[in-house]
Every structure is written in C-alpha cells, then in structure tokens.
Scaffold this active site. Structure first.
Site, PDB file in Angstrom:
ATOM      1  N   TYR A 141      41.517  90.992  63.464  1.00  0.00           N
ATOM      2  CA  TYR A 141      41.201  89.641  62.989  1.00  0.00           C
ATOM      3  C   TYR A 141      40.794  89.729  61.532  1.00  0.00           C
ATOM      4  O   TYR A 141      40.032  90.631  61.135  1.00  0.00           O
ATOM      5  CB  TYR A 141      40.048  89.043  63.807  1.00  0.00           C
ATOM      6  CG  TYR A 141      39.582  87.692  63.307  1.00  0.00           C
ATOM      7  CD1 TYR A 141      40.156  86.519  63.786  1.00  0.00           C
ATOM      8  CD2 TYR A 141      38.587  87.581  62.335  1.00  0.00           C
ATOM      9  CE1 TYR A 141      39.741  85.275  63.317  1.00  0.00           C
ATOM     10  CE2 TYR A 141      38.167  86.354  61.862  1.00  0.00           C
ATOM     11  CZ  TYR A 141      38.743  85.204  62.366  1.00  0.00           C
ATOM     12  OH  TYR A 141      38.337  83.988  61.890  1.00  0.00           O
ATOM     13  N   GLU A 229      42.946  82.283  57.767  1.00  0.00           N
ATOM     14  CA  GLU A 229      42.615  82.986  59.007  1.00  0.00           C
ATOM     15  C   GLU A 229      43.885  83.595  59.586  1.00  0.00           C
ATOM     16  O   GLU A 229      44.857  82.885  59.850  1.00  0.00           O
ATOM     17  CB  GLU A 229      41.992  82.023  60.019  1.00  0.00           C
ATOM     18  CG  GLU A 229      41.593  82.720  61.319  1.00  0.00           C
ATOM     19  CD  GLU A 229      41.023  81.748  62.341  1.00  0.00           C
ATOM     20  OE1 GLU A 229      40.085  82.126  63.050  1.00  0.00           O
ATOM     21  OE2 GLU A 229      41.538  80.610  62.428  1.00  0.00           O
TER      22      GLU A 229
END
Length: 436
Positions: A141, A229
């Site tokens: 991530y 993101e």
C-alpha cells in the site's frame, strides 16, 4: 484514505467537526488515473476504457489474454462488493474472454452501482475499464497526501496492501509507515530506496520500487494533487512493480493552472445540486434536517447549524454564500434550499462585512416575492447598514422576520419549523403574519 492517515497516526490531529464540509479536491476515474501514471512512466497493467458493450468486447480482443478484469468506473470505494440496481453483484469482475467482457459491460453500463460509500441511491456507471489481470507475488500500500501536522506532504505506506487499509491500521498499526517529506527537497533517491526496503520489496525490485515512489511524488507535486493512493502496489512474479489500482485527488484551487486535469472531471458522479451551486460560487451540501440555512462564511455557517441543534432543530443543509451574496446568488441559494421538500423554515444569518446588509435585504425581498415563498424566513443581518436592512424587511409585508439576537433567531426558526411540520402532518395550511 485521508481518514486512515489521520486515525492511524498517533501524532495526527483529530478530524475536525467540519469534516463534512465540501472537500477542495477533484477526483477522477481509475482509467484516467492509469493514463496519468503511464505518462509519468509508472508501471500499470495494460487496459482500456469502454462506454459501450461493443467497445468492451473490442478492447478485450486487443488485450489478447484470457485473464482480464472489468471494472465499473464509478467514483466510490467498495466497488467490488457493490450491487447494481439490476441485481448484478460486484462492480469488479474477473473475465476470461471478449464475450464475457461484452456480457458484463451490458449489465454494468447505464445502471447504478450501490456501495458502502454511495448511499442507497448509488452512482451511475457510464464506462467500464478492461485491463489485463496480473498475478501479484506481493501486494503493498502506498499513498501520498498533504498533512496538516507536518504542514507538507507525507507518504503513508504498508507491506499489507490489497486490503482495506483502515482495517490494517486498526488491527496492526505497526504495519503502517508514515514518512513526512520536506517539500523543498522532495523525495530523494535515498529516501525512496529506504521506503522501498521498509515496505518489504524483494532485493530484485528495490530499485524499480524506489523509482516508482519518486515518480508518484513527481505526479503529486506537478499536478497539484491532494492525495494519490495506490492499493495495491504489486510486485509480480516477473519482478515488475505495478500500480494495480489508483485513486487521485486534486486541489480545486489549482484549477487555473491544471486545465488538462480538470477537464477530466465527471459531474455525473457528483450531486447535481452541489454542481449547480458551485456554478454560482456557493458552497452547498445537503443534510438530513428541515431548517434551511443561508449564511456567509464557513465558520458562521457551522455556528449557525450548532445553535439550531442546541435549540432542538435540525439543519437541512450547509450553504455558504461567502462574499458572493448578490441578489442572484441569494435567489439561486433559496432555489436549492426549497427544492428539498423537507424544509419547513429558513434561517438567513449574514454578517455584513464584505457585503452590505441592505443589499442582502433587497435580495431577500426580491427572492421571496419571485418565488411566492410560503414558509417562514428568519433573517439575522448584522453589520454594515443593518438598520436600513431591518427597515426594508419590516416594510416588505412578507414572511421575513428580522431578529437581531442569534439565540432568539435560532429558537424562533426552530419553533416555526416545528409548527409547519405539525401542520403538514395534519394536512393543514397555516399562515404567519407580522407582527409576532
């Protein structure tokens, strides 16, 4: 994702009370984010966007693989677990042939996808993104956002990607890496490589991962992003580093120099009333109450909603007219407020600093007359030319009640709202007359 960055970091500030105010950032669809990443040399799976079932079939043929994914292009999280209004489950599906691409596109396009973030109404799917399915050896991530605590960019990363990162932050906060970035020096090669190692990339991918981090930061700065993101950022069996899914947010204040980015805006994914309000320089957000609010200044708007609730009322909206409180803006604002059938009274709370109270009063009178408004309006106009404004309102003969005290105004509008609500439930018409 922004909420994660706040909640998962001990040093981060608490989400402010005004967290539901309009966010000053543009979101774009996944396929557009992928195109932007390709421009900067960031690895992404091959794919294309389709707006018809036939286009979806053609793109699947061009990919020339039996492992593909079709994704509904809807600006909301939780697409994979969402449900379409026609009963189809899942806005992200694995497909194995051009025929399946066409079949699922037919069921997705033109239908609303309901997810945990869209509300019961869902959001319309006007496009699907078909891309090759890559098998990740490891998933990570990575996010870059602006952080109030460090007053600059911060990189949030984790070795646990491909899952709900907020769950990771809650269950295993030590798995979250937070790295503030000095905006003057940016992401240096040393910093990028350090982050790649911390995230757990294998030695064979460290250099490519570091290069990807540097490129993502370059996108963030050059495009005036508020957040990037990537979830997951994957390492494949072929030792490629690929951004499998990307979400971007861009600062609305930078629109004047980011025309190319803002041309990608999809207003069909936004609330129609909020889009219309923005055209007139109004900040408008619907709420669940029944007292309409028209205020100038976000701080005063928040205080107005607070005091309405203190006296037992419930605001129907947040509406900040700012310094653009012209008669035309007021009329548009009233149109937005009264469009909500739940509204039983309106509270106008204006501080006449930038704007003159008498001009506001004239706009109010003109608007109420033009709209033949039947619900009561409480007007608290304080500041420049307030006495002239009160005189105009008192002589108008309209259902506009001028009150100086904020407490009294909030109490009165709440009382009026309750009276109108009770009358409507009993199917009774009522009329308010001056003096009261």
């Amino acid at each position: 994702m922004f909420r994660l960055a706040r909640s998962s970091l001990a040093s981060a500030a608490k989400v402010p009370k005004a967290a539901f105010l309009q966010k000053r950032n543009l979101s774009i669809h996944e396929y557009l984010s992928a195109d932007l990443l390709r421009e900067y040399g960031v690895g992404v799976p091959k794919g294309g966007v389709a707006k018809t079932a036939a286009e979806a079939e053609a793109i699947a043929k061009q990919l020339n693989t039996e492992d593909m994914v079709i994704k509904a292009q809807v600006l909301a999280g939780g697409r994979g677990k969402g449900t379409f209004d026609n009963g189809l489950k899942g806005g992200v599906r694995t497909i194995f042939s051009p025929h399946e691409a066409k079949m699922f596109a037919e069921q997705m396009l033109g239908h609303k996808l309901v997810t945990k973030q869209t509300g019961a109404g869902g959001r319309l799917c006007n496009a699907v993104y078909i891309c090759e399915r890559k098998f990740a050896r490891r998933e990570y991530y990575l996010a870059i956002l602006m952080d109030r605590v460090s007053q600059g960019p911060v990189i949030v990363a984790s070795s646990q990607g491909g899952v709900d990162i907020e769950t990771v932050a809650a269950e295993n906060p030590d798995a979250i890496i937070r790295q503030p970035v000095d905006i003057n020096t940016g992401v240096t090669p040393e910093l990028a490589k350090m982050l790649a190692k911390k995230m757990g990339f294998t030695p064979a991918c460290i250099d490519e991962a570091a290069d990807t981090i540097s490129k993502l930061y370059k996108v963030f700065i050059e495009k005036d992003a508020t957040q990037i993101e990537i979830n997951p950022l994957s390492e494949t069996h072929e030792h490629e580093v690929l951004a499998m899914d990307a979400k971007f947010g861009f600062d609305d204040n930078a629109e004047f120099r980011q025309n190319e980015v803002f041309e990608k805006r999809d207003t069909t994914q936004e609330d129609a009333d909020e889009v219309k309000a923005a055209e007139f320089g109004l900040n408008f957000i619907k709420l669940d109450g029944n007292i309409g609010c028209l205020v100038n200044g976000a701080g005063l708007a928040m205080a107005t909603m607070d005091i309405i609730q203190l006296y037992g009322g419930s605001p129907a909206n947040f509406l900040d007219v700012g310094g653009s409180a012209t008669p035309k803006a007021i009329e548009e604002a009233f149109g937005l407020i009264t469009k909500d059938p739940k509204v039983t009274a309106i509270f106008v709370n204006i501080f006449g600093g930038i704007v003159r109270c008498d001009n506001i009063a004239q706009g109010l009178i003109q608007t109420v007359q033009n709209m033949n408004l039947q619900i009561p309006v409480i007007a608290r106009l304080q500041g420049t030319n307030m006495k002239e404004a009160q005189e105009l309102l008192s002589k108008s003969g309209l259902k506009i009640f001028a009150i100086d005290s904020l407490d009294e105004a909030a109490e009165r509008v709440t009382d009026f709202s309750k009276i109108v609500s009770m009358a409507r439930k009993s199917d009774v018409n009522i009329s308010f007359e001056l003096p009261i």
